[in-house]
Design an enzyme around this catalytic site. Structure first.
Site, PDB file in Angstrom:
ATOM      1  CD  GLU A 169       0.397   0.125   8.630  1.00  0.00           C
ATOM      2  OE1 GLU A 169      -0.444   0.206   7.731  1.00  0.00           O
ATOM      3  OE2 GLU A 169       0.876   1.131   9.183  1.00  0.00           O
ATOM      4  CG  HIS A 211       0.174 -12.413  -1.216  1.00  0.00           C
ATOM      5  ND1 HIS A 211      -0.072 -13.033  -0.021  1.00  0.00           N
ATOM      6  CD2 HIS A 211       1.492 -12.573  -1.453  1.00  0.00           C
ATOM      7  CE1 HIS A 211       1.047 -13.551   0.445  1.00  0.00           C
ATOM      8  NE2 HIS A 211       2.017 -13.280  -0.401  1.00  0.00           N
ATOM      9  CG  HIS A 260       5.369   1.062   2.329  1.00  0.00           C
ATOM     10  ND1 HIS A 260       4.763   2.251   1.989  1.00  0.00           N
ATOM     11  CD2 HIS A 260       4.848   0.706   3.531  1.00  0.00           C
ATOM     12  CE1 HIS A 260       3.931   2.609   2.935  1.00  0.00           C
ATOM     13  NE2 HIS A 260       3.936   1.679   3.892  1.00  0.00           N
ATOM     14  CG  HIS A 294      -0.374   0.503   2.487  1.00  0.00           C
ATOM     15  ND1 HIS A 294      -1.102   1.077   3.507  1.00  0.00           N
ATOM     16  CD2 HIS A 294       0.906   0.515   2.937  1.00  0.00           C
ATOM     17  CE1 HIS A 294      -0.330   1.407   4.519  1.00  0.00           C
ATOM     18  NE2 HIS A 294       0.895   1.078   4.197  1.00  0.00           N
ATOM     19  CG  HIS A 304       2.895  -2.506   6.401  1.00  0.00           C
ATOM     20  ND1 HIS A 304       3.876  -2.009   7.233  1.00  0.00           N
ATOM     21  CD2 HIS A 304       2.390  -1.435   5.744  1.00  0.00           C
ATOM     22  CE1 HIS A 304       3.954  -0.695   7.086  1.00  0.00           C
ATOM     23  NE2 HIS A 304       3.056  -0.317   6.182  1.00  0.00           N
ATOM     24  CB  CYS A 337       3.118   6.059   4.580  1.00  0.00           C
ATOM     25  SG  CYS A 337       3.732   5.841   6.249  1.00  0.00           S
TER      26      CYS A 337
END
Ligand SMILES: [Zn+2]
Length: 108
Positions: A100, A63, A25, A13, A27, A21
């Protein structure tokens, strides 16, 4: 009584316009689901059933690039979206905590 399980999803995201952010990237999100119900016949709900229902709901997000699903995929908005999916599959009052990465979570 309360009964809970933990599962994980991996997602990409970015947060549009955010300093740190704003670039794509990923998580690993730890998903804690806690249901509340009566222990009528020795179980509130079979763990296997709960795990299956949670897997089902989470497959919508796992995913994936969350920006394809949510306009602003902050952990708060992700938690709300996951809860919506869980409620389609799990007919119990539930608490959802979404981590997260390490050390950051939101709960509803
Ligand atoms: Zn992030």
């Amino acid at each position: 009584m309360k009964l809970g399980i933990i599962d994980y999803i991996d997602c990409a995201h970015y947060l549009p316009g955010h300093d740190k952010c704003g670039v794509l990237h990923g998580h690993t999100y730890k998903i804690e689901v806690i249901i509340e119900g009566e222990n009528k016949s020795g179980m509130i709900l079979d763990f296997a059933e709960l795990k299956k229902a949670v897997k089902n709901a989470l497959s919508f997000f796992d995913h994936k690039t969350l920006n394809d699903i949510l306009e602003y995929p902050s952990v708060e908005n992700i938690c709300q979206a996951i809860r919506g999916k869980l409620e389609e599959h799990i007919p119990f009052p539930l608490t959802l905590r979404v981590w997260e990465g390490h050390g950051k979570w939101v709960e509803m």
